[in-house]
Design a protein around this motif. Structure first.
Motif, PDB file in Angstrom:
ATOM      1  N   UNK A   4       0.823  -1.207   0.000  1.00  0.00           N
ATOM      2  CA  UNK A   4       0.000   0.000   0.000  1.00  0.00           C
ATOM      3  C   UNK A   4       0.856   1.256   0.000  1.00  0.00           C
ATOM      4  N   UNK A   5       1.936   1.264   0.774  1.00  0.00           N
ATOM      5  CA  UNK A   5       2.799   2.447   0.887  1.00  0.00           C
ATOM      6  C   UNK A   5       3.504   2.769  -0.419  1.00  0.00           C
ATOM      7  N   UNK A   6       3.563   1.836  -1.330  1.00  0.00           N
ATOM      8  CA  UNK A   6       4.211   2.070  -2.625  1.00  0.00           C
ATOM      9  C   UNK A   6       3.232   2.563  -3.689  1.00  0.00           C
ATOM     10  N   UNK A   7       1.945   2.652  -3.341  1.00  0.00           N
ATOM     11  CA  UNK A   7       0.948   3.160  -4.283  1.00  0.00           C
ATOM     12  C   UNK A   7       0.839   4.672  -4.128  1.00  0.00           C
ATOM     13  N   UNK A   8       0.295   5.374  -5.117  1.00  0.00           N
ATOM     14  CA  UNK A   8       0.086   6.825  -4.965  1.00  0.00           C
ATOM     15  C   UNK A   8      -0.790   7.163  -3.759  1.00  0.00           C
ATOM     16  N   UNK A   9      -1.822   6.347  -3.510  1.00  0.00           N
ATOM     17  CA  UNK A   9      -2.686   6.587  -2.352  1.00  0.00           C
ATOM     18  C   UNK A   9      -1.920   6.384  -1.051  1.00  0.00           C
ATOM     19  N   UNK A  10      -1.058   5.377  -1.021  1.00  0.00           N
ATOM     20  CA  UNK A  10      -0.257   5.112   0.173  1.00  0.00           C
ATOM     21  C   UNK A  10       0.730   6.231   0.452  1.00  0.00           C
ATOM     22  N   UNK A  11       1.336   6.739  -0.598  1.00  0.00           N
ATOM     23  CA  UNK A  11       2.275   7.856  -0.431  1.00  0.00           C
ATOM     24  C   UNK A  11       1.540   9.088   0.077  1.00  0.00           C
ATOM     25  N   UNK A  12       0.361   9.364  -0.482  1.00  0.00           N
ATOM     26  CA  UNK A  12      -0.441  10.500   0.001  1.00  0.00           C
ATOM     27  C   UNK A  12      -0.801  10.324   1.473  1.00  0.00           C
ATOM     28  N   UNK A  13      -1.178   9.107   1.855  1.00  0.00           N
ATOM     29  CA  UNK A  13      -1.539   8.833   3.241  1.00  0.00           C
ATOM     30  C   UNK A  13      -0.342   9.036   4.170  1.00  0.00           C
ATOM     31  N   UNK A  14       0.830   8.548   3.761  1.00  0.00           N
ATOM     32  CA  UNK A  14       2.034   8.741   4.575  1.00  0.00           C
ATOM     33  C   UNK A  14       2.356  10.224   4.723  1.00  0.00           C
ATOM     34  N   UNK A  15       2.238  10.985   3.639  1.00  0.00           N
ATOM     35  CA  UNK A  15       2.490  12.429   3.712  1.00  0.00           C
ATOM     36  C   UNK A  15       1.540  13.093   4.697  1.00  0.00           C
ATOM     37  N   UNK A  16       0.252  12.757   4.628  1.00  0.00           N
ATOM     38  CA  UNK A  16      -0.729  13.352   5.562  1.00  0.00           C
ATOM     39  C   UNK A  16      -0.406  12.985   7.000  1.00  0.00           C
ATOM     40  N   UNK A  17      -0.017  11.735   7.216  1.00  0.00           N
ATOM     41  CA  UNK A  17       0.290  11.276   8.567  1.00  0.00           C
ATOM     42  C   UNK A  17       1.502  12.006   9.137  1.00  0.00           C
ATOM     43  N   UNK A  18       2.543  12.169   8.337  1.00  0.00           N
ATOM     44  CA  UNK A  18       3.743  12.869   8.801  1.00  0.00           C
ATOM     45  C   UNK A  18       3.428  14.347   9.045  1.00  0.00           C
ATOM     46  N   UNK A  19       2.657  14.969   8.170  1.00  0.00           N
ATOM     47  CA  UNK A  19       2.261  16.368   8.384  1.00  0.00           C
ATOM     48  C   UNK A  19       1.428  16.512   9.653  1.00  0.00           C
ATOM     49  N   UNK A  20       0.525  15.571   9.888  1.00  0.00           N
ATOM     50  CA  UNK A  20      -0.289  15.615  11.110  1.00  0.00           C
ATOM     51  C   UNK A  20       0.579  15.468  12.351  1.00  0.00           C
ATOM     52  N   UNK A  21       1.576  14.585  12.293  1.00  0.00           N
ATOM     53  CA  UNK A  21       2.484  14.415  13.430  1.00  0.00           C
ATOM     54  C   UNK A  21       3.261  15.703  13.687  1.00  0.00           C
ATOM     55  N   UNK A  22       3.758  16.315  12.630  1.00  0.00           N
ATOM     56  CA  UNK A  22       4.483  17.577  12.801  1.00  0.00           C
ATOM     57  C   UNK A  22       3.580  18.661  13.354  1.00  0.00           C
ATOM     58  N   UNK A  23       2.395  18.793  12.808  1.00  0.00           N
ATOM     59  CA  UNK A  23       1.476  19.830  13.274  1.00  0.00           C
ATOM     60  C   UNK A  23       1.134  19.623  14.748  1.00  0.00           C
ATOM     61  N   UNK A  24       0.757  18.393  15.104  1.00  0.00           N
ATOM     62  CA  UNK A  24       0.340  18.115  16.486  1.00  0.00           C
ATOM     63  C   UNK A  24       1.493  18.211  17.475  1.00  0.00           C
ATOM     64  N   UNK A  25       2.647  17.668  17.117  1.00  0.00           N
ATOM     65  CA  UNK A  25       3.762  17.593  18.062  1.00  0.00           C
ATOM     66  C   UNK A  25       4.549  18.897  18.125  1.00  0.00           C
ATOM     67  N   UNK A  26       4.894  19.475  16.983  1.00  0.00           N
ATOM     68  CA  UNK A  26       5.788  20.636  17.013  1.00  0.00           C
ATOM     69  C   UNK A  26       5.054  21.970  17.057  1.00  0.00           C
ATOM     70  N   UNK A  27       3.904  22.067  16.413  1.00  0.00           N
ATOM     71  CA  UNK A  27       3.207  23.352  16.403  1.00  0.00           C
ATOM     72  C   UNK A  27       2.184  23.474  17.527  1.00  0.00           C
ATOM     73  N   UNK A  28       1.464  22.416  17.820  1.00  0.00           N
ATOM     74  CA  UNK A  28       0.430  22.481  18.856  1.00  0.00           C
ATOM     75  C   UNK A  28       0.983  22.177  20.248  1.00  0.00           C
ATOM     76  N   UNK A  29       1.862  21.193  20.356  1.00  0.00           N
ATOM     77  CA  UNK A  29       2.323  20.757  21.675  1.00  0.00           C
ATOM     78  C   UNK A  29       3.712  21.277  22.024  1.00  0.00           C
ATOM     79  N   UNK A  30       4.310  22.060  21.159  1.00  0.00           N
ATOM     80  CA  UNK A  30       5.624  22.669  21.397  1.00  0.00           C
ATOM     81  C   UNK A  30       6.724  21.638  21.608  1.00  0.00           C
TER      82      UNK A  30
END
Length: 113
Positions: A31-57
């Motif tokens: 799944x991670x090698x499909x275009x949908x999987x890559x999009x999902x991984x990108x969203x997940x990493x962006x969500x982690x950055x937003x939640x951990x570094x921007x929201x939780x400092x």
């Protein structure tokens, strides 16, 4: 190509590698090698950055730790350089946001600044 993308060459090599690190399930690897999987991984990493570094400092090392503990480091570069570059790119729009516009943001978003 790595320079154009603003990432380290070693990160690009890791992303292009055939065999993921760790022991991810075969179905997830496919799944991670499909275009949908890559999009999902990108969203997940962006969500982690937003939640951990921007929201939780937290810092980018916490994002890397999350990615490693979750097993996503099999698919996503967790080097300090890769995570820092993404974090800088995420913070840039917030730093240019006019302070006068902050009053129009929901209360939860104001804390991000």
């Amino acid at each position: 190509m790595a320079t154009e993308m603003g990432i380290a060459r070693s990160t690009l090599r890791d992303w292009c590698g055939e065999v993921p690190r760790g022991d991810p399930p075969t179905g997830l690897t496919a799944f991670a090698r499909t275009p949908e999987g890559i999009d999902w991984l990108h969203r997940l990493v962006l969500a982690a950055h937003f939640s951990i570094t921007l929201r939780a400092a937290g810092g980018t090392r916490l994002v890397s730790e999350f990615l490693e503990l979750s097993g996503l480091s099999a698919f996503v570069g967790v080097s300090d350089g890769a995570q820092h570059a993404l974090n800088v790119a995420l913070k840039r729009p917030w730093s240019r946001w006019p302070r006068s516009s902050a009053r129009r943001l929901p209360r939860a978003c104001r804390r991000v600044r």
